[in-house]
Design an enzyme around this catalytic site. Structure first.
Site, PDB file in Angstrom:
ATOM      1  N   ASP A   8       0.884  -1.163   0.000  1.00  0.00           N
ATOM      2  CA  ASP A   8       0.000   0.000   0.000  1.00  0.00           C
ATOM      3  C   ASP A   8       0.920   1.210   0.000  1.00  0.00           C
ATOM      4  O   ASP A   8       1.509   1.553   1.031  1.00  0.00           O
ATOM      5  CB  ASP A   8      -0.898  -0.005   1.240  1.00  0.00           C
ATOM      6  N   HIS A  66      -3.024  11.735  -9.755  1.00  0.00           N
ATOM      7  CA  HIS A  66      -4.321  12.399  -9.954  1.00  0.00           C
ATOM      8  C   HIS A  66      -5.461  11.683  -9.236  1.00  0.00           C
ATOM      9  O   HIS A  66      -6.569  12.209  -9.163  1.00  0.00           O
ATOM     10  CB  HIS A  66      -4.608  12.581 -11.445  1.00  0.00           C
TER      11      HIS A  66
END
Length: 357
Positions: free
Chosen positions: A245, A264
């Site tokens: 992660d 983004h």
């Protein structure tokens, strides 16, 4: 900046105020882009581009193959032909145009899956709520479905998730070549593809550069869908898969960290977290290359597509597109030294920083 890759609707003409009718007509056409989009989506749903061969096809034969009502299909094809998608060659006969060929699922440069994504039910739902999102600042997707888009795909609609993934792979084909053409790997031994999904970009990079090793980093369930070439065969000897992660850790030392359309997805705080993990893991002087759309700094007009994608990210979650200055600020906040932008013939640009030392 606009170019051949700017696939959004054309910006309105700068019409003189003495011609209000012309300005109103332009706005009306822009509003009715939704209709045009639905035409193309219907063509993909009906697989018309796959069913039309090299020559002209009779309407009756096409209707039978598509499972369509002939009179209704005639009206759809008339509207598509008016847009340059298919060409009427005679009474109730139609043939391909360059535009319609792009809708065939097996065509080089096909956009069929991207069209399917644009026509997904959830896409129509969130864009219909744009004004509400602007009023409240709350992402329309969470308001409509009660969870973020990735949980929705996993828990509620895996088929929609599959459509999304196929569209992302298709989109990547448009940009991988220009990105790799511009990427200088002189003196680079190891490239880490951070949140690289199936690893399509990393596969192409390793094929081009036989002396470079690669690391694909993503969530464990995503790595389960890695391209077979990265896990078996000649490339597998130069590639490793590392589950992580990346908002919590980035446990890989590399000469180059490559992130294509990762930033983004997240807000500034999350982006700084990820970039800070890069700064901590990276050897001194290692490069971090972020591959993203760039919004314009100052008064320059943005490309239509980049500005639309920014609104799409607002509807989906907390992510956004950014300007060069905003990326430079993210790098600085993460302890990285911003170097600049490499412009390429693509909607995406290469934004580079280096690890300290």
């Amino acid at each position: 900046m606009t170019d051949a890759f700017d696939i959004g609707p054309a910006p309105l003409a700068q019409t003189d105020s003495t011609t209000p009718f012309s300005a109103a007509a332009d706005v009306r056409r822009l509003t009715q882009s939704l209709w045009s989009s639905a035409l193309v989506q219907a063509a993909v749903d009906l697989r018309l581009a796959d069913l039309v061969g090299e020559g002209a096809v009779r309407l009756a034969d096409l209707a039978e193959a598509a499972g369509a009502e002939p009179a209704a299909l005639r009206r759809l094809l008339r509207a598509l032909s008016a847009h340059g998608v298919f060409r009427r060659t005679g009474d109730d006969e139609y043939a391909h145009t360059p535009f319609s060929r792009c809708l065939a699922s097996d065509a080089p440069g096909s956009v069929a899956h991207l069209v399917g994504l644009a026509g997904s039910d959830w896409t129509w739902t969130v864009w219909h709520r744009l004004a509400d999102t602007v009023r409240t600042g709350e992402p329309a997707f969470r308001t409509a479905f009660g969870k973020d888009v990735y949980r929705y795909f996993a828990e509620d609609d895996p088929q929609a998730g599959a459509v999304f993934n196929r569209a992302m792979v298709e989109s990547a084909r448009w940009t991988s070549g220009p990105v790799l053409d511009a990427l200088d790997l002189t003196g680079t031994g190891t490239v880490a593809d951070v949140a690289g999904g199936s690893g399509s970009l990393l596969r192409l990079l390793l094929e081009r550069h036989p002396k470079v090793s690669g690391v694909l980093i993503d969530a464990e369930q995503v790595l389960g869908q890695a391209e077979p070439a990265l896990t078996q065969g000649p490339l597998a000897a130069r590639c490793s898969l590392v589950p992580a992660d990346i908002r919590k850790e980035l446990p890989v030392a590399a000469d180059l960290y490559l992130m294509r359309q990762v930033m983004h997805i997240w807000n500034d705080e999350e982006c700084v977290q990820v970039l800070s993990h890069c700064a901590s893991a990276a050897p001194p002087g290692a490069r971090i290359v972020v591959v993203e759309h760039l919004l314009a700094d100052g008064p320059r007009r943005d490309s239509t597509f980049s500005s639309l994608l920014d609104v799409q990210m607002m509807l989906l979650g907390t992510g956004r597109e950014r300007t060069e200055r905003e990326f430079a600020a993210l790098f600085e906040a993460a302890g990285l030294r911003y170097e600049g932008v490499t412009r390429i013939p693509s909607p995406l640009q290469l934004i580079t920083a280096r690890a300290p030392g």
